[in-house]
Design a protein around this motif. Structure first.
Motif, PDB file in Angstrom:
ATOM      1  N   LEU A 150       0.860  -1.183   0.000  1.00  0.00           N
ATOM      2  CA  LEU A 150       0.000   0.000   0.000  1.00  0.00           C
ATOM      3  C   LEU A 150       0.897   1.233   0.000  1.00  0.00           C
ATOM      4  O   LEU A 150       1.754   1.389   0.888  1.00  0.00           O
ATOM      5  N   VAL A 151       0.719   2.100  -1.000  1.00  0.00           N
ATOM      6  CA  VAL A 151       1.495   3.340  -1.089  1.00  0.00           C
ATOM      7  C   VAL A 151       0.547   4.500  -0.830  1.00  0.00           C
ATOM      8  O   VAL A 151      -0.313   4.810  -1.653  1.00  0.00           O
ATOM      9  N   PRO A 206     -10.109  -4.339   3.021  1.00  0.00           N
ATOM     10  CA  PRO A 206     -10.648  -5.696   3.208  1.00  0.00           C
ATOM     11  C   PRO A 206      -9.559  -6.757   3.257  1.00  0.00           C
ATOM     12  O   PRO A 206      -9.734  -7.820   3.860  1.00  0.00           O
ATOM     13  N   HIS A 207      -8.431  -6.468   2.611  1.00  0.00           N
ATOM     14  CA  HIS A 207      -7.289  -7.393   2.623  1.00  0.00           C
ATOM     15  C   HIS A 207      -6.074  -6.648   3.161  1.00  0.00           C
ATOM     16  O   HIS A 207      -5.697  -5.609   2.613  1.00  0.00           O
ATOM     17  N   PRO A 208      -5.431  -7.138   4.202  1.00  0.00           N
ATOM     18  CA  PRO A 208      -4.290  -6.428   4.796  1.00  0.00           C
ATOM     19  C   PRO A 208      -3.070  -6.451   3.882  1.00  0.00           C
ATOM     20  O   PRO A 208      -2.975  -7.255   2.943  1.00  0.00           O
ATOM     21  N   ALA A 223      -4.000   3.653  13.178  1.00  0.00           N
ATOM     22  CA  ALA A 223      -4.768   3.490  11.942  1.00  0.00           C
ATOM     23  C   ALA A 223      -3.926   2.803  10.877  1.00  0.00           C
ATOM     24  O   ALA A 223      -4.404   1.904  10.170  1.00  0.00           O
ATOM     25  N   LEU A 224      -2.673   3.194  10.759  1.00  0.00           N
ATOM     26  CA  LEU A 224      -1.797   2.589   9.752  1.00  0.00           C
ATOM     27  C   LEU A 224      -1.548   1.114  10.058  1.00  0.00           C
ATOM     28  O   LEU A 224      -1.512   0.276   9.157  1.00  0.00           O
ATOM     29  N   ARG A 225      -1.408   0.778  11.328  1.00  0.00           N
ATOM     30  CA  ARG A 225      -1.184  -0.620  11.705  1.00  0.00           C
ATOM     31  C   ARG A 225      -2.393  -1.477  11.383  1.00  0.00           C
ATOM     32  O   ARG A 225      -2.252  -2.680  11.138  1.00  0.00           O
ATOM     33  N   ARG A 231       2.322  -9.572  10.770  1.00  0.00           N
ATOM     34  CA  ARG A 231       3.751  -9.297  10.835  1.00  0.00           C
ATOM     35  C   ARG A 231       4.184  -8.353   9.705  1.00  0.00           C
ATOM     36  O   ARG A 231       5.315  -8.421   9.215  1.00  0.00           O
ATOM     37  N   GLY A 232       3.291  -7.474   9.346  1.00  0.00           N
ATOM     38  CA  GLY A 232       3.575  -6.528   8.274  1.00  0.00           C
ATOM     39  C   GLY A 232       4.508  -5.411   8.712  1.00  0.00           C
ATOM     40  O   GLY A 232       4.812  -5.239   9.900  1.00  0.00           O
ATOM     41  N   THR A 233       4.961  -4.634   7.717  1.00  0.00           N
ATOM     42  CA  THR A 233       5.930  -3.559   7.943  1.00  0.00           C
ATOM     43  C   THR A 233       5.354  -2.218   7.518  1.00  0.00           C
ATOM     44  O   THR A 233       4.755  -2.098   6.446  1.00  0.00           O
TER      45      THR A 233
END
Length: 323
Positions: A150-151, A206-208, A223-225, A231-233
Motif C-alpha cells: 500500500l502506497v 478488506p485485505h491487509p 490506523a496505519l497498523r 507481521r507486516g511492515t
C-alpha cells in the motif's frame, strides 16, 4: 551566472533571480552547466527554515548559510576539481548538488551518475531525491516477491516512483492512495488498485498489506497498523504538520519507540541519494520499468510560482525547472 537566491528565511517571496559569480569546484567536485533542476518539499523546508530542527542541524540559525536553493540536478560537466577521476568535461550527468537552481553549480563526483539516454534533462532532474527515497523505503520494508503493498501518497513525487519500483521489484499487488485528479496517473504507472482518500479510508482495507509506505498525510500509527498483516511492515517516509520544531517527524519517533513492543515492524526513513542508487535507477529507466512523471516545467525566473504550486498539493508527480 543567474541564480535563485535568498538571504532570509520566509515564503516564496524571499526568493529572487540574481546575477552572481560562478562557483569554483573544490577537491572531489565538478562544475556543472545546469540544464534542469527538480523541486521537492525539501526545497520549501530549506527556504522557510522550518521545522526549526533544520536550522540547528547546520543550515543556518538566523539566515540560510547556502544562498542558492535546489538539490536535484541534470547537466553537463564543464570542469573538474582536484581528485576527480570518474567524470570529465562534456559528460551528461544527473544527481544531487548544492544550489541547482542556477546556471552553474558544483557537485560532488560521488553524487552524480550518467544521465539515462531515454530521459530529457527535465525528466532526469526530477529523479534523484524522490526516486532514491522510494527505492530506499522499499528496501527498508524488505519487500519480497508477491507481497501486497500500500502506497499512501502515490500521486506525489516519491509516491509515483514507489508504485513503479514496487512492481519492478516483484510486488504481487500494489494499491495507490491518492486524490481524484491523480488517480489516472497512478493507475498508468502500474498500480493494481486505486483508493481515493477523499472518498474512503485506505486503512480500512478488506485485505491487509505486507508493506505500507506512508508518504502523505498524518494518519495515526494505530490506523496505519490496522492495514497491516500480523507481521507486516510500516515505513513512514514523510508527513507534513504545522509543528515548528520537528514538523511531522514525531510519528517516526513514536514508531521507533513502539516497534519493539509489537509484531509489526514500524520504521521511519532517513533517506539520502547515493551514487549506487542513481546507477540502479538509471538501469531501471533504460529498461522501461521506471518513468518520471513530470507535472509541469517552469523557467528559472518562475521558481517562486512553482514552489507555491508544489505546496498547494496540486502537483501530479514532479515539477521540473528548465535552466
Amino acid at each position: 551566472m543567474r541564480a535563485i537566491v535568498q538571504d532570509v528565511y520566509g515564503p516564496p517571496e524571499v526568493l529572487r533571480l540574481e546575477e552572481i559569480d560562478r562557483p569554483v569546484p573544490g577537491p572531489g567536485e565538478v562544475l556543472l552547466r545546469v540544464h534542469a533542476a527538480g523541486l521537492d518539499q525539501g526545497v520549501w523546508h530549506l527556504m522557510t527554515g522550518t521545522p526549526y530542527a533544520l536550522r540547528a542541524a547546520g543550515f543556518g540559525l538566523r539566515a540560510p548559510k547556502q544562498r542558492i536553493r535546489g538539490m536535484d540536478v541534470a547537466g553537463r560537466v564543464e570542469s573538474v576539481g582536484p581528485g576527480v577521476t570518474r567524470l570529465q568535461p562534456g559528460d551528461e550527468v544527473y544527481g544531487t548538488c548544492t544550489g541547482s537552481l542556477a546556471e552553474f553549480a558544483c557537485a560532488k563526483e560521488d553524487g552524480l551518475a550518467p544521465r539515462p539516454a531515454r530521459l530529457t534533462p527535465e525528466e532526469a532532474a526530477v529523479v534523484p531525491i524522490s526516486a532514491s527515497t522510494a527505492l530506499q523505503a522499499l528496501r527498508a520494508g524488505r519487500l519480497e516477491s508477491g507481497q501486497r503493498v500500500l502506497v499512501i501518497g502515490a500521486g506525489g513525487g516519491v509516491g509515483t516512483y514507489a508504485v513503479q519500483l514496487a512492481k519492478a521489484l516483484g510486488a504481487g499487488h500494489v494499491t495507490g492512495v491518492c486524490s481524484t485528479p491523480k488517480a489516472e496517473l497512478v493507475r498508468s504507472l502500474g498500480a493494481d488498485e486505486i483508493v481515493d482518500y477523499t472518498r474512503e479510508d485506505p486503512t480500512h482495507a478488506p485485505h491487509p498489506y505486507d508493506l505500507v509506505i506512508d508518504i502523505g498525510g498524518n494518519r495515526p500509527l494505530r490506523a496505519l497498523r490496522r492495514a497491516l498483516t500480523p507481521r507486516g511492515t510500516l515505513i513512514i517516509v514523510g508527513g507534513e504538520t504545522d509543528g515548528r520544531w520537528i514538523g511531522g517527524h514525531d510519528r517516526q519517533l513514536r514508531a521507533l519507540l513502539l516497534s519493539p513492543f509489537t509484531r509489526h515492524r514500524l520504521r521511519g526513513l532517513a533517506a539520502g541519494p547515493r551514487a549506487e542508487d542513481l546507477r540502479a535507477l538509471g538501469e531501471l529507466v533504460e529498461s522501461g520499468a521506471l518513468t518520471p512523471a513530470v507535472d509541469r516545467t517552469y523557467p528559472l525566473a518562475e521558481v517562486p510560482d512553482a514552489i507555491r504550486r508544489l505546496r498547494e498539493g496540486l502537483v501530479r508527480g514532479k515539477i521540473a525547472i528548465r535552466i
